[in-house]
Motif scaffolding. Structure first.
Motif: not given
Length: 236
Positions: A184-185, A188, A191, A207, A211
Protein backbone atom coordinates in the motif's frame (compact mmCIF):
# COMPACT_ATOMS: atom_id res chain seq x y z
CA UNK A 1 22.11 -8.34 2.99
CA UNK A 2 20.19 -9.31 -0.10
CA UNK A 3 21.76 -10.89 -3.16
CA UNK A 4 20.27 -8.09 -5.27
CA UNK A 5 22.26 -5.52 -3.27
CA UNK A 6 25.51 -7.38 -3.91
CA UNK A 7 24.65 -7.61 -7.58
CA UNK A 8 23.91 -3.89 -7.68
CA UNK A 9 27.37 -2.89 -6.49
CA UNK A 10 28.97 -5.20 -9.06
CA UNK A 11 26.78 -3.74 -11.79
CA UNK A 12 27.04 -0.08 -10.86
CA UNK A 13 30.49 0.30 -9.32
CA UNK A 14 32.29 1.01 -12.59
CA UNK A 15 33.03 4.70 -12.67
CA UNK A 16 31.25 5.24 -9.35
CA UNK A 17 32.82 6.06 -6.00
CA UNK A 18 32.99 2.67 -4.29
CA UNK A 19 32.94 4.20 -0.83
CA UNK A 20 29.65 5.95 -1.55
CA UNK A 21 28.17 2.78 -3.04
CA UNK A 22 29.15 0.63 -0.06
CA UNK A 23 27.92 3.28 2.37
CA UNK A 24 24.60 3.44 0.55
CA UNK A 25 24.10 -0.33 0.57
CA UNK A 26 25.16 -0.91 4.17
CA UNK A 27 23.20 2.16 5.30
CA UNK A 28 20.09 0.88 3.54
CA UNK A 29 20.48 -2.52 5.19
CA UNK A 30 20.67 -0.80 8.59
CA UNK A 31 17.73 1.51 7.88
CA UNK A 32 15.54 -1.35 6.72
CA UNK A 33 16.44 -3.67 9.57
CA UNK A 34 18.24 -6.25 7.43
CA UNK A 35 21.16 -5.42 9.73
CA UNK A 36 19.43 -5.22 13.09
CA UNK A 37 20.63 -3.15 16.06
CA UNK A 38 23.41 -5.00 17.85
CA UNK A 39 24.64 -6.81 14.75
CA UNK A 40 28.41 -6.97 14.40
CA UNK A 41 29.92 -6.44 10.95
CA UNK A 42 33.57 -6.47 9.95
CA UNK A 43 35.42 -4.71 7.16
CA UNK A 44 36.86 -7.97 5.74
CA UNK A 45 33.47 -9.69 5.62
CA UNK A 46 31.81 -6.75 3.89
CA UNK A 47 34.71 -6.42 1.45
CA UNK A 48 34.35 -10.11 0.57
CA UNK A 49 30.58 -9.82 0.24
CA UNK A 50 30.81 -6.91 -2.18
CA UNK A 51 33.99 -8.11 -3.93
CA UNK A 52 35.81 -4.85 -3.25
CA UNK A 53 38.97 -3.95 -1.37
CA UNK A 54 38.96 -3.12 2.32
CA UNK A 55 39.71 0.57 1.82
CA UNK A 56 36.31 1.77 0.48
CA UNK A 57 34.53 -0.43 3.03
CA UNK A 58 36.55 1.02 5.90
CA UNK A 59 35.87 4.57 4.67
CA UNK A 60 32.16 3.78 4.32
CA UNK A 61 31.96 2.42 7.86
CA UNK A 62 33.71 5.51 9.27
CA UNK A 63 31.09 7.67 7.56
CA UNK A 64 28.28 5.49 8.90
CA UNK A 65 29.82 5.88 12.35
CA UNK A 66 29.69 9.67 11.95
CA UNK A 67 26.00 9.35 11.00
CA UNK A 68 25.38 7.36 14.19
CA UNK A 69 24.49 4.13 12.39
CA UNK A 70 27.36 2.06 13.82
CA UNK A 71 29.89 2.18 16.62
CA UNK A 72 33.40 0.71 16.58
CA UNK A 73 34.13 -2.47 18.51
CA UNK A 74 37.83 -2.98 19.17
CA UNK A 75 39.35 -5.84 17.17
CA UNK A 76 35.92 -6.97 15.96
CA UNK A 77 34.57 -4.35 13.59
CA UNK A 78 31.44 -2.27 13.98
CA UNK A 79 28.17 -2.78 15.85
CA UNK A 80 24.88 -1.46 14.47
CA UNK A 81 23.49 1.08 16.94
CA UNK A 82 19.98 1.12 18.34
CA UNK A 83 17.56 3.96 17.67
CA UNK A 84 15.30 5.49 20.30
CA UNK A 85 11.59 6.22 20.05
CA UNK A 86 12.47 9.86 20.56
CA UNK A 87 14.76 9.89 17.52
CA UNK A 88 12.13 8.21 15.34
CA UNK A 89 9.44 10.60 16.51
CA UNK A 90 11.47 13.78 16.06
CA UNK A 91 12.63 12.92 12.55
CA UNK A 92 9.10 11.99 11.50
CA UNK A 93 7.63 15.22 12.86
CA UNK A 94 10.29 17.31 11.12
CA UNK A 95 9.72 15.50 7.84
CA UNK A 96 5.99 16.13 8.09
CA UNK A 97 6.55 19.81 8.89
CA UNK A 98 8.74 20.21 5.79
CA UNK A 99 7.40 17.80 3.18
CA UNK A 100 3.66 18.31 3.61
CA UNK A 101 3.57 22.09 2.93
CA UNK A 102 6.24 21.65 0.24
CA UNK A 103 4.09 19.15 -1.64
CA UNK A 104 1.13 21.49 -1.30
CA UNK A 105 3.19 24.08 -3.22
CA UNK A 106 4.25 21.52 -5.81
CA UNK A 107 0.58 20.84 -6.58
CA UNK A 108 0.17 24.42 -7.79
CA UNK A 109 3.03 24.24 -10.31
CA UNK A 110 3.40 20.54 -11.13
CA UNK A 111 4.82 20.18 -14.68
CA UNK A 112 2.51 17.80 -16.52
CA UNK A 113 5.16 17.21 -19.18
CA UNK A 114 7.28 15.34 -16.61
CA UNK A 115 4.60 12.87 -15.58
CA UNK A 116 6.13 9.93 -17.46
CA UNK A 117 9.42 10.49 -15.63
CA UNK A 118 7.68 10.41 -12.25
CA UNK A 119 5.44 7.47 -13.19
CA UNK A 120 8.55 5.44 -13.97
CA UNK A 121 10.00 6.31 -10.56
CA UNK A 122 6.76 5.25 -8.88
CA UNK A 123 6.82 1.99 -10.88
CA UNK A 124 10.39 1.37 -9.70
CA UNK A 125 9.24 1.66 -6.07
CA UNK A 126 6.43 -0.86 -6.56
CA UNK A 127 8.71 -3.22 -8.49
CA UNK A 128 11.34 -3.16 -5.75
CA UNK A 129 8.71 -4.06 -3.15
CA UNK A 130 7.32 -6.86 -5.32
CA UNK A 131 10.84 -8.25 -5.80
CA UNK A 132 11.67 -8.02 -2.09
CA UNK A 133 14.55 -5.63 -2.79
CA UNK A 134 14.71 -3.42 0.30
CA UNK A 135 17.80 -1.52 -0.80
CA UNK A 136 16.23 -0.84 -4.18
CA UNK A 137 12.99 0.23 -2.51
CA UNK A 138 14.69 2.74 -0.23
CA UNK A 139 16.74 4.21 -3.09
CA UNK A 140 13.77 4.43 -5.45
CA UNK A 141 11.62 6.02 -2.74
CA UNK A 142 14.30 8.61 -1.95
CA UNK A 143 14.76 9.37 -5.66
CA UNK A 144 11.02 9.88 -6.17
CA UNK A 145 10.56 12.36 -3.33
CA UNK A 146 13.77 14.30 -3.92
CA UNK A 147 13.09 14.66 -7.65
CA UNK A 148 9.58 15.97 -7.02
CA UNK A 149 10.98 18.57 -4.63
CA UNK A 150 13.32 19.84 -7.35
CA UNK A 151 10.20 21.40 -8.89
CA UNK A 152 10.33 24.03 -6.12
CA UNK A 153 13.91 24.97 -7.04
CA UNK A 154 15.02 25.15 -3.38
CA UNK A 155 18.29 23.30 -2.88
CA UNK A 156 18.34 23.84 0.89
CA UNK A 157 14.94 22.19 1.20
CA UNK A 158 16.09 19.20 -0.84
CA UNK A 159 19.29 18.81 1.19
CA UNK A 160 17.45 19.12 4.50
CA UNK A 161 14.78 16.57 3.57
CA UNK A 162 17.43 14.23 2.16
CA UNK A 163 19.44 14.44 5.38
CA UNK A 164 16.35 13.73 7.47
CA UNK A 165 15.53 10.73 5.29
CA UNK A 166 19.08 9.45 5.77
CA UNK A 167 18.58 9.68 9.53
CA UNK A 168 15.28 7.81 9.40
CA UNK A 169 15.68 4.29 10.81
CA UNK A 170 12.97 1.86 9.71
CA UNK A 171 14.25 -1.20 11.49
CA UNK A 172 10.96 -3.04 11.10
CA UNK A 173 10.89 -2.63 7.32
CA UNK A 174 12.36 -6.04 6.54
CA UNK A 175 9.51 -7.68 8.47
CA UNK A 176 6.96 -5.90 6.25
CA UNK A 177 8.14 -7.55 3.05
CA UNK A 178 5.23 -9.28 1.36
CA UNK A 179 2.63 -7.54 3.52
CA UNK A 180 -0.31 -5.42 2.32
CA UNK A 181 1.01 -2.48 4.37
CA UNK A 182 4.25 -2.15 2.40
CA UNK A 183 2.50 -2.73 -0.94
CA UNK A 184 0.00 0.00 0.00
CA UNK A 185 2.80 2.41 0.91
CA UNK A 186 4.54 1.73 -2.41
CA UNK A 187 1.33 2.19 -4.41
CA UNK A 188 0.62 5.54 -2.73
CA UNK A 189 3.29 7.15 -4.91
CA UNK A 190 1.01 6.79 -7.92
CA UNK A 191 -1.85 8.31 -5.93
CA UNK A 192 0.39 11.26 -5.06
CA UNK A 193 1.01 11.79 -8.76
CA UNK A 194 -2.72 11.59 -9.52
CA UNK A 195 -3.40 14.37 -7.03
CA UNK A 196 -0.54 16.49 -8.36
CA UNK A 197 -1.90 16.16 -11.88
CA UNK A 198 -5.29 17.34 -10.62
CA UNK A 199 -3.69 20.28 -8.83
CA UNK A 200 -5.33 19.07 -5.61
CA UNK A 201 -3.13 20.80 -3.03
CA UNK A 202 -5.27 19.83 -0.03
CA UNK A 203 -5.55 16.24 -1.20
CA UNK A 204 -1.84 15.77 -1.79
CA UNK A 205 -0.98 17.42 1.55
CA UNK A 206 -3.30 15.02 3.36
CA UNK A 207 -1.95 11.98 1.52
CA UNK A 208 1.72 12.89 1.98
CA UNK A 209 1.13 13.45 5.70
CA UNK A 210 -0.52 10.04 5.94
CA UNK A 211 2.24 8.54 3.78
CA UNK A 212 4.98 9.74 6.15
CA UNK A 213 3.36 9.13 9.52
CA UNK A 214 1.32 6.07 8.51
CA UNK A 215 4.47 4.25 7.48
CA UNK A 216 5.96 5.18 10.86
CA UNK A 217 3.09 3.52 12.70
CA UNK A 218 3.28 0.43 10.49
CA UNK A 219 6.86 0.05 11.73
CA UNK A 220 6.49 1.39 15.29
CA UNK A 221 2.87 1.03 16.46
CA UNK A 222 3.74 2.27 19.96
CA UNK A 223 4.93 5.72 18.88
CA UNK A 224 2.59 8.67 19.55
CA UNK A 225 0.35 9.97 16.78
CA UNK A 226 1.82 12.68 14.56
CA UNK A 227 -0.90 15.09 13.48
CA UNK A 228 -0.71 18.44 11.66
CA UNK A 229 0.68 20.96 14.14
CA UNK A 230 2.21 18.26 16.36
CA UNK A 231 4.75 19.60 18.85
CA UNK A 232 7.96 17.81 19.74
CA UNK A 233 6.70 16.73 23.16
CA UNK A 234 7.11 13.04 23.88
CA UNK A 235 6.56 11.50 27.29
CA UNK A 236 9.35 9.24 28.47
Amino acid sequence: MSESAAARIEREATGVNLREEVESLVGAAIVSGELAPGTLVSVPSLAAQYSVSATPVREAMVNLQKRGFVEPVRNRGFRVTAVSDRDIYEVTVLRAWLEVPAMREVAHIFPHDRIREFRQMADDIVMAVDEGDLTGYLQADADFHSHILTILDNQRLIETVTNLRQETRMTGLAALLGTPQLRRTASEHHLILDLLLDGDADGVAELVHSHIVGHLHDLYPETPAVTPGTSLTLDD
